[in-house]
Each structure stands twice: as structure tokens, then as C-alpha cells.
Design an enzyme around this catalytic site. Structure first.
Site, PDB file in Angstrom:
ATOM      1  N   LYS A   4       0.843  -1.178   0.000  1.00  0.00           N
ATOM      2  CA  LYS A   4       0.000   0.000   0.000  1.00  0.00           C
ATOM      3  C   LYS A   4       0.880   1.230   0.000  1.00  0.00           C
ATOM      4  CE  LYS A   4      -3.537   2.359   2.669  1.00  0.00           C
ATOM      5  NZ  LYS A   4      -4.606   2.204   3.642  1.00  0.00           N
ATOM      6  N   LYS A  64      -2.312  -1.683  -3.810  1.00  0.00           N
ATOM      7  CA  LYS A  64      -3.076  -0.465  -4.023  1.00  0.00           C
ATOM      8  C   LYS A  64      -2.227   0.774  -3.927  1.00  0.00           C
ATOM      9  CE  LYS A  64      -5.763   1.392  -0.454  1.00  0.00           C
ATOM     10  NZ  LYS A  64      -6.433   1.401   0.811  1.00  0.00           N
TER      11      LYS A  64
HETATM   12  C1  PBG Z   1      -7.584   2.988   5.569  1.00  0.00           C
HETATM   13  C2  PBG Z   1      -7.845   2.848   4.128  1.00  0.00           C
HETATM   14  C3  PBG Z   1      -7.734   3.808   3.113  1.00  0.00           C
HETATM   15  C4  PBG Z   1      -8.205   3.224   1.957  1.00  0.00           C
HETATM   16  C5  PBG Z   1      -8.533   1.908   2.268  1.00  0.00           C
HETATM   17  N1  PBG Z   1      -8.291   1.703   3.605  1.00  0.00           N
HETATM   18  C6  PBG Z   1      -7.324   5.225   3.171  1.00  0.00           C
HETATM   19  C7  PBG Z   1      -5.959   5.613   3.528  1.00  0.00           C
HETATM   20  O1  PBG Z   1      -5.046   4.841   3.744  1.00  0.00           O
HETATM   21  O2  PBG Z   1      -5.802   6.834   3.648  1.00  0.00           O
HETATM   22  C8  PBG Z   1      -8.338   3.893   0.631  1.00  0.00           C
HETATM   23  C9  PBG Z   1      -9.354   3.304  -0.286  1.00  0.00           C
HETATM   24  C10 PBG Z   1      -9.732   4.173  -1.422  1.00  0.00           C
HETATM   25  O3  PBG Z   1      -9.146   5.243  -1.662  1.00  0.00           O
HETATM   26  O4  PBG Z   1     -10.668   3.774  -2.136  1.00  0.00           O
HETATM   27  N2  PBG Z   1      -6.284   2.989   5.965  1.00  0.00           N
END
Ligand code: PBG
Length: 325
Positions: free
Chosen positions: A195, A248
């Protein structure tokens, strides 16, 4: 001219193209994210994600039933708690929106997989994914037991899959140990192993009210300038017990997805995040892009790059459309 090879022969008709196509998106490849809020009978459009809604647990169960009927096998739940505090206490409450929705969904549609996003950022008043030290930095190790408690309560509510998105080091091992000792050895872990810290989460943070109040997430999320880190994170999470991995964001990270999917010994999924969705929606709304064409194209790109499944805000819509064809 006499050519032996004429690739165009295979593109001459729709039937021929369909016959030889390598990839297709099926409803069964997709996971639909849902945002659950407190209350009853709530269905509120999310302005930063046109077409998506904030749903109370009862409405989420109805929506889940429709999603399942369309052939989508899983939902991924995010929760907005009634209150936030510095330790994100609502993350581990059995009466929190995600846990409540999980129970109701499993009651209404037992065969639909419920994946619960496990993170503190939606639950903390400072918006960080873990608890803070006095200097404002995130305390990795002090966060682990809180995440494990959240995961156990989600499993207790009936979640089939725990999906940690916090990016603390060692969290998969901590969650696995916590789940096992609470009797949930069958509950799977889908780790957001890879991530990146990304501007593409913008619309989500508005939807979840989870933007950090100070600083950013670069202390724990990955630096987008680095590719090899992805393999390291993936290897560690698998060693700690992750059953599946998620990469992601999606579209700008297909190279990373391809690498991780070919090396990892577990199924790898892609997350087409909120900013990617918002981007396509905004351009389509202006008539600059053909929406159906680019959505199909982007989803197939994930499969082509090696994703076994795709978390996307288009899941339900895509499945419904496939049924109608
Ligand atoms: C929580 C989380 C996030 C997303 C999924 N889980 C946001 C972040 O890390 O700021 C993003 C998902 C999306 O943008 O569709 N940590």
C-alpha cells in the site's frame, strides 16, 4: 501481398474477438466496498464518490443481498463510528457499524463473503492509522494489540476475511495470533501488503472522514518511488500468515501488481481506489471519456497484470450490467 501472419484475421468480427480473448471480467472476480454508518434506514450519497452511498447496517444488508444476487462474491466493509477518540476505541466494539453490518449481512446472505477493513484511521480523532506518541508520531508496536482486538471483534461478528490496511510492521502476525487465540483460526487475512502513500485516496478520506489532522502517512505507507519494497512487504506478510495480498492503488501501480502477483505464493488482488474511480467518473461526466469503455478497460488491465480479484467501486454496477446483457 502474401503474408503468412495476419493477426488482423482474429480481429475481424465480434464473435472471433470474443472467442480468442485472453481475459474477461466476471462478477465473481469483483469485491464491492461499502461504507457503513450509524443509524437506521440511512442511505446518503457520498459527494466525493458519485454513485456510492453511506449506508446504515440495515441498508447495508439489503444492498449486500442485491450485490450477491448480481453474482459478486464479496463486500469489503469500512465503518464510520459515532465518535472518534485518540485510541480509535470504536474499532473494536461489537456494536460498531462494521460489526453490526457484518452480523446482519451474514444473516441475510450467509454465502456472501464479508471482508472487514481493519485500521484505526476511521476511528481516531487524529486520523492516523495507529496510536500516537507524545511527539505526534505513530507508535507501531502499541498499535498492534488494538488492531488485533478490532480484528477479533470483526471475526466475532462473523467476518470471513480480515483486511488490515494500516501498514504497521508486524500486524499480520499480531492479527493471526489474536484471531487464533480467540478461536478464529478459520478467519482469513487479506493483507494490504503493498500500500503506497498516495494522493489517489483523497475521495475516500472525505467519505470516511479519515484524513490525518497533522502530517501525512509517509511514516508507514510505502514510498511510490520504490518498486522493490513491494516484494519485501509481500514476502513478510506471507511469512506472517497472510492468506491473500492486495496491491493499491491500482491503475498507476500495474507494474508493481505484475511483479507481486508473479512472485507471491498466495492470491493477489488489486484495489482500484477512490481517486481512480473519481477520475473516471469526473471525465465521463464531462463527456471526455466513454465511461463503459474505460471502466471495462481498466478492470481487464488488473487481470492482465495478474490480479485474481479486484476491489472496485464498480463491482456491483459491472455485475448488474453483465447480467442484463
Ligand atoms: C484505511 C484505508 C484507506 C483506503 C482503504 N483503507 C485510506 C488511507 O489509507 O488513507 C483507501 C481506499 C480508497 O481510496 O478507495 N487505511
Amino acid at each position: 501481398m502474401k503474408l503468412i501472419e495476419r493477426p488482423r484475421r482474429l480481429r475481424a468480427s465480434r464473435a472471433m474477438r470474443d472467442l480468442v480473448a485472453e481475459w474477461d471480467i466476471r462478477a465473481k472476480d469483483l469485491v464491492q466496498p461499502l461504507f457503513v454508518v450509524p443509524g437506521q434506514g440511512v442511505r446518503r450519497p457520498i459527494s466525493s464518490l458519485p454513485g456510492q452511498e453511506h449506508l446504515s447496517a440495515d441498508e447495508a444488508a439489503k444492498e449486500a443481498e442485491a450485490i450477491y444476487r448480481a453474482g459478486v462474491p464479496a463486500v469489503l466493509l469500512f465503518g464510520i463510528p459515532p465518535e472518534k477518540d485518540s485510541a480509535g476505541s470504536w474499532a473494536a466494539r461489537l456494536d460498531a457499524p462494521v460489526q453490526d453490518a457484518t452480523r446482519r449481512i451474514k444473516q441475510a446472505v450467509p454465502d456472501l463473503l464479508v471482508m472487514a477493513d481493519t485500521c484505526l484511521c476511521e476511528y481516531t480523532n487524529h486520523g492516523h492509522c495507529g496510536v500516537l506518541r507524545e511527539d505526534g508520531s505513530v507508535d507501531n508496536d502499541a498499535t498492534l494489540p488494538l488492531l488485533a482486538a478490532a480484528a477479533v471483534s470483526q471475526a466475532e461478528a462473523g467476518a470471513d476475511v480480515i483486511a488490515p490496511s494500516d501498514m504497521m510492521d508486524g500486524r499480520v502476525a499480531a492479527l493471526r495470533a489474536g484471531l487464533d487465540s480467540a478461536g478464529f483460526s478459520q478467519t482469513a487475512i487479506l493483507s494490504y501488503a503493498v500500500k503506497y502513500r498516495s494522493g489517489f485516496y483523497g475521495p475516500f478520506r472525505e467519505a470516511a472522514g479519515s484524513a490525518p489532522q497533522h502530517g501525512d502517512r509517509s511514516g508507514y505507507q510505502m514510498d511510490f518511488r520504490n518498486g522493490r519494497d513491494a516484494l519485501r512487504e509481500a514476502r513478510l506478510d506471507v511469512a506472517e500468515g497472510a492468506d491473500m495480498l492486495l496491491v493499491k492503488p491500482g491503475m498507476p501501480y500495474l507494474d508493481i501488481l505484475a511483479k507481486v502477483a508473479s512472485e507471491a505464493q498466495v492470491p493477489v488482488g488489486a484495489y482500484q481506489v477512490s481517486g481512480e474511480y473519481a477520475m473516471l467518473e469526473a471525465a465521463a461526466e464531462r463527456g471526455w471519456l466513454d465511461r463503459d469503455q474505460v471502466v471495462g478497460e481498466s478492470l481487464v488491465a488488473f487481470k492482465r497484470a495478474g490480479a485474481r480479484f479486484i476491489v472496485t467501486y464498480y463491482a456491483y454496477e459491472w455485475a448488474r450490467r453483465a447480467l442484463a446483457r
